[in-house]
Write a protein that holds these residues in place. Structure first.
Motif, PDB file in Angstrom:
ATOM      1  N   ASP A  55       0.845  -1.187   0.000  1.00  0.00           N
ATOM      2  CA  ASP A  55       0.000   0.000   0.000  1.00  0.00           C
ATOM      3  C   ASP A  55       0.889   1.249   0.000  1.00  0.00           C
ATOM      4  O   ASP A  55       2.035   1.218   0.461  1.00  0.00           O
ATOM      5  N   LEU A  56       0.328   2.343  -0.503  1.00  0.00           N
ATOM      6  CA  LEU A  56       1.060   3.611  -0.574  1.00  0.00           C
ATOM      7  C   LEU A  56       0.410   4.637   0.329  1.00  0.00           C
ATOM      8  O   LEU A  56      -0.804   4.845   0.275  1.00  0.00           O
ATOM      9  N   ILE A  57       1.224   5.284   1.159  1.00  0.00           N
ATOM     10  CA  ILE A  57       0.772   6.398   1.992  1.00  0.00           C
ATOM     11  C   ILE A  57       1.485   7.649   1.487  1.00  0.00           C
ATOM     12  O   ILE A  57       2.715   7.713   1.468  1.00  0.00           O
ATOM     13  N   GLU A  58       0.703   8.644   1.059  1.00  0.00           N
ATOM     14  CA  GLU A  58       1.264   9.848   0.461  1.00  0.00           C
ATOM     15  C   GLU A  58       1.205  11.035   1.422  1.00  0.00           C
ATOM     16  O   GLU A  58       0.153  11.319   1.989  1.00  0.00           O
ATOM     17  N   TRP A  59       2.324  11.713   1.557  1.00  0.00           N
ATOM     18  CA  TRP A  59       2.405  12.927   2.374  1.00  0.00           C
ATOM     19  C   TRP A  59       2.961  14.030   1.479  1.00  0.00           C
ATOM     20  O   TRP A  59       4.155  14.082   1.201  1.00  0.00           O
ATOM     21  N   HIS A  60       2.071  14.885   0.988  1.00  0.00           N
ATOM     22  CA  HIS A  60       2.459  15.965   0.085  1.00  0.00           C
ATOM     23  C   HIS A  60       2.803  17.205   0.905  1.00  0.00           C
ATOM     24  O   HIS A  60       1.969  17.715   1.660  1.00  0.00           O
ATOM     25  N   ILE A  61       4.018  17.684   0.754  1.00  0.00           N
ATOM     26  CA  ILE A  61       4.543  18.755   1.590  1.00  0.00           C
ATOM     27  C   ILE A  61       4.206  20.120   0.997  1.00  0.00           C
ATOM     28  O   ILE A  61       4.303  20.327  -0.211  1.00  0.00           O
ATOM     29  N   LYS A  62       3.807  21.049   1.876  1.00  0.00           N
ATOM     30  CA  LYS A  62       3.560  22.439   1.490  1.00  0.00           C
ATOM     31  C   LYS A  62       4.540  23.340   2.227  1.00  0.00           C
ATOM     32  O   LYS A  62       5.276  22.900   3.115  1.00  0.00           O
ATOM     33  N   SER A  63       4.520  24.612   1.877  1.00  0.00           N
ATOM     34  CA  SER A  63       5.441  25.549   2.520  1.00  0.00           C
ATOM     35  C   SER A  63       5.156  25.696   4.008  1.00  0.00           C
ATOM     36  O   SER A  63       6.039  26.062   4.779  1.00  0.00           O
ATOM     37  N   THR A  65       3.985  23.158   5.945  1.00  0.00           N
ATOM     38  CA  THR A  65       4.015  21.848   6.605  1.00  0.00           C
ATOM     39  C   THR A  65       5.145  21.776   7.625  1.00  0.00           C
ATOM     40  O   THR A  65       6.270  22.199   7.362  1.00  0.00           O
ATOM     41  N   LYS A  66       4.818  21.241   8.796  1.00  0.00           N
ATOM     42  CA  LYS A  66       5.810  21.006   9.844  1.00  0.00           C
ATOM     43  C   LYS A  66       6.032  19.505   9.988  1.00  0.00           C
ATOM     44  O   LYS A  66       5.119  18.705   9.781  1.00  0.00           O
ATOM     45  N   ALA A  67       7.248  19.138  10.373  1.00  0.00           N
ATOM     46  CA  ALA A  67       7.576  17.725  10.517  1.00  0.00           C
ATOM     47  C   ALA A  67       6.667  17.042  11.528  1.00  0.00           C
ATOM     48  O   ALA A  67       6.296  15.875  11.353  1.00  0.00           O
ATOM     49  N   GLN A  68       6.299  17.755  12.577  1.00  0.00           N
ATOM     50  CA  GLN A  68       5.455  17.183  13.620  1.00  0.00           C
ATOM     51  C   GLN A  68       4.129  16.658  13.059  1.00  0.00           C
ATOM     52  O   GLN A  68       3.580  15.673  13.557  1.00  0.00           O
ATOM     53  N   GLN A  69       3.631  17.293  11.997  1.00  0.00           N
ATOM     54  CA  GLN A  69       2.355  16.874  11.416  1.00  0.00           C
ATOM     55  C   GLN A  69       2.437  15.476  10.827  1.00  0.00           C
ATOM     56  O   GLN A  69       1.426  14.791  10.702  1.00  0.00           O
ATOM     57  N   GLY A  70       3.612  15.060  10.436  1.00  0.00           N
ATOM     58  CA  GLY A  70       3.769  13.709   9.915  1.00  0.00           C
ATOM     59  C   GLY A  70       3.692  12.661  11.009  1.00  0.00           C
ATOM     60  O   GLY A  70       3.410  11.490  10.719  1.00  0.00           O
ATOM     61  N   LEU A  71       3.957  13.078  12.243  1.00  0.00           N
ATOM     62  CA  LEU A  71       3.883  12.159  13.376  1.00  0.00           C
ATOM     63  C   LEU A  71       2.484  12.204  13.988  1.00  0.00           C
ATOM     64  O   LEU A  71       1.740  11.230  13.950  1.00  0.00           O
ATOM     65  N   TYR A  72       2.148  13.352  14.554  1.00  0.00           N
ATOM     66  CA  TYR A  72       0.809  13.526  15.128  1.00  0.00           C
ATOM     67  C   TYR A  72       0.609  14.999  15.456  1.00  0.00           C
ATOM     68  O   TYR A  72       1.564  15.784  15.483  1.00  0.00           O
ATOM     69  N   LEU A 102       3.143   9.318   9.018  1.00  0.00           N
ATOM     70  CA  LEU A 102       4.186   8.397   9.474  1.00  0.00           C
ATOM     71  C   LEU A 102       3.670   7.481  10.572  1.00  0.00           C
ATOM     72  O   LEU A 102       4.045   6.302  10.637  1.00  0.00           O
ATOM     73  N   TRP A 103       2.819   7.987  11.450  1.00  0.00           N
ATOM     74  CA  TRP A 103       2.206   7.139  12.473  1.00  0.00           C
ATOM     75  C   TRP A 103       1.410   6.026  11.802  1.00  0.00           C
ATOM     76  O   TRP A 103       1.514   4.852  12.187  1.00  0.00           O
ATOM     77  N   ASP A 104       0.614   6.377  10.800  1.00  0.00           N
ATOM     78  CA  ASP A 104      -0.157   5.364  10.070  1.00  0.00           C
ATOM     79  C   ASP A 104       0.770   4.309   9.468  1.00  0.00           C
ATOM     80  O   ASP A 104       0.468   3.110   9.495  1.00  0.00           O
ATOM     81  N   ALA A 105       1.894   4.767   8.916  1.00  0.00           N
ATOM     82  CA  ALA A 105       2.833   3.825   8.302  1.00  0.00           C
ATOM     83  C   ALA A 105       3.493   2.931   9.351  1.00  0.00           C
ATOM     84  O   ALA A 105       3.669   1.728   9.130  1.00  0.00           O
ATOM     85  N   PHE A 106       3.838   3.515  10.496  1.00  0.00           N
ATOM     86  CA  PHE A 106       4.507   2.747  11.558  1.00  0.00           C
ATOM     87  C   PHE A 106       3.604   1.658  12.126  1.00  0.00           C
ATOM     88  O   PHE A 106       4.080   0.590  12.495  1.00  0.00           O
ATOM     89  N   GLU A 107       2.317   1.928  12.206  1.00  0.00           N
ATOM     90  CA  GLU A 107       1.407   0.965  12.832  1.00  0.00           C
ATOM     91  C   GLU A 107       0.613   0.145  11.813  1.00  0.00           C
ATOM     92  O   GLU A 107      -0.321  -0.569  12.194  1.00  0.00           O
ATOM     93  N   ALA A 108       0.969   0.220  10.540  1.00  0.00           N
ATOM     94  CA  ALA A 108       0.321  -0.617   9.532  1.00  0.00           C
ATOM     95  C   ALA A 108       0.626  -2.081   9.831  1.00  0.00           C
ATOM     96  O   ALA A 108       1.697  -2.420  10.355  1.00  0.00           O
ATOM     97  N   ASP A 109      -0.327  -2.955   9.504  1.00  0.00           N
ATOM     98  CA  ASP A 109      -0.144  -4.372   9.829  1.00  0.00           C
ATOM     99  C   ASP A 109       0.811  -5.083   8.876  1.00  0.00           C
ATOM    100  O   ASP A 109       1.109  -6.271   9.064  1.00  0.00           O
TER     101      ASP A 109
END
Length: 282
Positions: A55-63, A65-72, A102-109
């Motif tokens: 599966d693919l998880i996409e995180w499209h970065i904007k100006s 965007t903060k790194a923290q948003q990728g975690l939670y 990234l949280w979603d990716a880390f906890e994917a089955d």
């Protein structure tokens, strides 16, 4: 992972790119892909996911965007509102923790492919802020005092348009590949892949014009692969004859439907001026 990435019928990849993808997967390091806009960097993640059956998880970065948003993110506003309304959910702060990509990716089955797209759009500190999490595959949630650990290490693909220099510490942790602009032979294969019914004479003349435009000096934005494919689609819809595109270096002309190739007025004016000078000197 035993499955390897190869060029497909839908995506023409160079041998160097195939090697880069498989090396990054083997080393379990993020693959940092740079290249001109429109050279297929984002599509690469989709093709890798399909090739590996993930599966693919996409995180499209904007100006912004903060790194923290990728975690939670902690939704303090919702918690305050619920508290004012007497909602019992406020007693558990975990109800207001919004999981990031990234949280979603880390906890994917099972393993997934994560695309971090156009990392150079964000603040210069963005890559550094993700160093530890991407390296150790874990992060700490301060509000709940819990550590999230990746169940499976994801395949991480990071794209950059080279608009900003990335930090050395970040680069050291990545496997790097620069997608060079396709040569004529490769571009012919790409065109054939997308438009198998395109007339050979039209394709030949269109590619002549396309590469001629890319060689115009001082062009602010050279047309990319994606723009060529858009242009070809329009040519097919209009059913233009190949003669409408036939030209040579001594007789530069503005091609029909040029708005698909030239994206700003400076380049249009430049091309018009060079075409005029070429006609005068003929």
């Amino acid at each position: 992972m035993s499955v390897s990435f190869k060029s497909t019928a839908r995506y023409i990849a160079s041998r160097d790119l195939e090697v880069a993808v498989n090396a990054a997967v083997t080393l379990q390091r993020p693959l940092l892909v740079k290249g001109e806009p429109g050279t297929g960097k984002t599509v690469l993640a989709h093709e890798v996911a399909q090739a590996l059956g993930l599966d693919l998880i996409e995180w499209h970065i904007k100006s912004t965007t903060k790194a923290q948003q990728g975690l939670y993110e902690y939704d303090a506003v919702s918690r305050l509102r619920d508290g004012q309304l007497g909602d019992p959910r406020v007693h558990d702060i975990a109800n207001y923790i919004v999981r990031g990509k990234l949280w979603d990716a880390f906890e994917a089955d099972r393993p997934v492919v994560v695309l971090i797209d156009e990392v150079d759009k964000a603040d210069i500190e963005f890559p550094n802020d993700l160093l530890l999490e991407l390296d150790r595959m874990r992060f700490f949630v301060y509000e709940t005092r819990k550590t999230v650990v990746a169940t499976h290490r994801p395949v991480v693909i990071i794209t950059s348009n080279n608009e900003k220099e990335l930090p050395d510490a970040f680069l050291r942790r990545c496997f790097f590949h620069y997608i060079r602009f396709p040569d004529r032979e490769t571009m012919e294969r790409i065109v054939q892949t997308h438009y198998p019914d395109l007339r050979h004479d039209l394709a030949r003349e269109a590619l002549n014009v396309f590469f001629q435009i890319r060689e115009v000096p001082s062009l602010k934005k050279k047309p990319s692969t994606a723009e060529l494919l858009d242009w070809l689609k329009l040519l097919m819809v209009e059913d233009l004859p190949a003669d409408a595109l036939r030209t040579n270096e001594k007789h530069l002309v503005i091609p029909p439907l040029y708005g698909a190739l030239l994206k700003n007025e400076q380049d249009v004016h430049l091309f018009e001026r060079l075409a005029f000078l070429a006609r005068r000197g003929a």
